[in-house]
Scaffold this active site. Structure first.
Site, PDB file in Angstrom:
ATOM      1  CG  ASP A 142      -5.947   6.345  -3.513  1.00 13.84           C
ATOM      2  OD1 ASP A 142      -5.985   6.362  -4.762  1.00 13.84           O
ATOM      3  OD2 ASP A 142      -5.411   5.430  -2.859  1.00 13.84           O
ATOM      4  NE  ARG A 186      -4.753   2.018  -1.540  1.00 13.18           N
ATOM      5  CZ  ARG A 186      -3.730   1.208  -1.784  1.00 13.18           C
ATOM      6  NH1 ARG A 186      -3.775  -0.047  -1.418  1.00 13.18           N
ATOM      7  NH2 ARG A 186      -2.657   1.665  -2.362  1.00 13.18           N
ATOM      8  CG  LEU A 285      -2.750   5.540 -18.709  1.00 16.99           C
ATOM      9  CD1 LEU A 285      -3.896   5.493 -19.683  1.00 16.99           C
ATOM     10  CD2 LEU A 285      -1.499   6.099 -19.381  1.00 16.99           C
TER      11      LEU A 285
HETATM   12  O1  F6P Z   1      -3.096   4.341  -3.426  1.00 17.87           O
HETATM   13  C1  F6P Z   1      -2.813   4.729  -4.729  1.00 17.87           C
HETATM   14  C2  F6P Z   1      -3.185   3.649  -5.709  1.00 17.87           C
HETATM   15  O2  F6P Z   1      -2.901   4.136  -7.009  1.00 17.87           O
HETATM   16  C3  F6P Z   1      -4.610   3.154  -5.605  1.00 17.87           C
HETATM   17  O3  F6P Z   1      -5.541   4.049  -6.155  1.00 17.87           O
HETATM   18  C4  F6P Z   1      -4.497   1.815  -6.294  1.00 17.87           C
HETATM   19  O4  F6P Z   1      -5.457   0.900  -5.817  1.00 17.87           O
HETATM   20  C5  F6P Z   1      -3.127   1.352  -5.890  1.00 17.87           C
HETATM   21  O5  F6P Z   1      -2.389   2.493  -5.510  1.00 17.87           O
HETATM   22  C6  F6P Z   1      -2.374   0.608  -6.956  1.00 17.87           C
HETATM   23  O6  F6P Z   1      -1.167   0.214  -6.429  1.00 17.87           O
HETATM   24  P1  F6P Z   1      -0.003  -0.511  -7.260  1.00 17.87           P
HETATM   25  O7  F6P Z   1       0.824   0.565  -7.874  1.00 17.87           O
HETATM   26  O8  F6P Z   1       0.722  -1.298  -6.240  1.00 17.87           O
HETATM   27  O9  F6P Z   1      -0.664  -1.344  -8.315  1.00 17.87           O
END
Ligand code: F6P
Length: 360
Positions: A142, A186, A285
């Site tokens: 992020d 996020r 991805l």
């Molecule tokens: O913080 C990294 C991130 O990939 C975010 O961009 C996303 O909202 C979140 O993690 C997804 O997390 P998870 O792997 O728990 O679905």
């Protein structure tokens, strides 16, 4: 210098470049004659009697730099995953800290390198305050940590978005469609902004600039009037309409996840313009696959710097990247400080100058 034995772990969501950090930590440590233990599944590896770890050396870390993910595993659940809201401190139960201390002492560790995002670094801070010699290494696709100008993994995610836009563009143009691409990030719009700019998106919707759906629709109509063959819209998962809420859903285990804004935007575009529209959610991805060369280099620099900080005894600090150099900042100054897109910053001015529309 006396032989040291250091531990390293990867915690929270994975991201491309983690293996490059591990490889660099091992090589820099071995050059000093130190041993490295890699704990499995983040801090969880500290809990079983005697610890759950693997010895990391040149042989076991050979050929991993170009691989995504993390060879020692990670988790964003478990005993150390204290969920906190902005401004609150994570609180790992004392008995968990004590169990980790028993493992730490039993293995006679001299330092622990924690590679993680904001939540994992908050745990590192608590452990540091409890007396563990901690070094933090920031990680997140992020790119939203205030204390470092860049995190590894971000460039790989941006490349993934740009590649997706390139692919979607050819099919959208063939069918004269509107394409909506929902991306991660996020509460920050960095992935959407950089990926959108690199992939030539016409409309970019980010959390920092709540958008007016009618302005988005009007730009789609305007492009139609100008004879454009397609309109590409990138929407960050955390973006929302003016006076609207972020789109999120509850999972089976009761957690809230951002997502769904792409479908909403796609639906509204069809309603308001009648244009044939498709939605693509890029999802994980963006987190998988090989790290870009930039992320391999950044990860390598972070790993080497972490070992250097241990050598200098600068515990309680986190590796940071500023002005093209790696440095150290107190972990306490790094956590809970979100770096978001400056709506008037140079990146935004650049994007607007080349015609990107933000729906404001
Ligand atoms: O913080 C990294 C991130 O990939 C975010 O961009 C996303 O909202 C979140 O993690 C997804 O997390 P998870 O792997 O728990 O679905």
């Amino acid at each position: 210098m006396a032989t040291k034995r250091i531990g390293v772990l990867t915690s929270g969501g994975d991201c491309p470049g983690l293996n490059a950090v591990l490889r660099a930590v091992v090589r820099a440590a071995e050059n000093l004659g130190w041993e490295v233990l890699g704990f499995h599944d983040g801090y969880e590896g500290l809990l079983p009697e005697g610890g759950d770890y693997v010895i990391l050396d040149r042989a076991t870390t050979a050929g991993i730099m170009h691989l995504g993910g993390t060879m020692i595993g990670t988790t964003n659940r478990g005993h150390f995953a204290a969920k906190v809201r902005a401004g609150e401190r994570a609180a790992i139960p004392d008995e968990i800290i004590q169990q980790a201390r028993r493992t730490f002492d039993h293995l006679r560790l001299d330092a622990l390198v924690a590679i993680g995002g904001d939540g994992s670094l908050t745990t590192a801070l608590q452990m540091s305050e409890a007396g563990f010699p901690m070094i933090g290494v920031p990680k997140t696709i992020d790119n939203d940590l205030e204390a470092t100008a860049m995190t590894f993994g971000f460039d790989s995610a941006v490349n993934c978005v740009a590649d997706a836009l390139d692919r979607l563009h050819t099919t959208a143009t063939s069918h004269k469609r509107v394409m909506v691409l929902e991306v991660m990030g996020r509460h920050a719009g960095w992935i959407a902004l950089y990926g959108g700019l690199a992939g030539g998106a016409d409309i970019i919707l980010i959390p920092e600039i709540p958008f007016d759906m009618e302005k988005v629709a009007e730009h789609v109509r305007e492009r139609e009037r100008q004879g454009a063959k397609s309109t590409m819209i990138v929407v960050a998962e955390g973006a929302s309409q003016k006076n609207g809420k972020q789109s999120r859903h509850q999972t089976a285990v009761g957690e809230y996840r951002l997502g769904g804004i792409g479908e909403q935007v796609g639906h509204e575009v069809i309603e308001r313009t009648g244009k044939d529209t498709r939605v693509c959610v890029l999802g994980h991805l963006q987190r998988g696959g090989a790290p870009t060369a930039l992320d391999r280099i950044l990860g390598t620099r972070f790993g080497v710097q972490a070992v250097q900080l241990i050598k200098e005894g600068r515990f309680g600090t986190m590796v940071s990247y500023q002005n093209y150099e790696t440095r150290a900042v107190p972990i306490a100054h790094a956590v809970h400080r979100l770096r978001r897109v400056d709506a008037n910053g140079q990146m935004m001015q650049t994007a607007r100058a080349v015609g990107s529309v933000f729906g404001d």
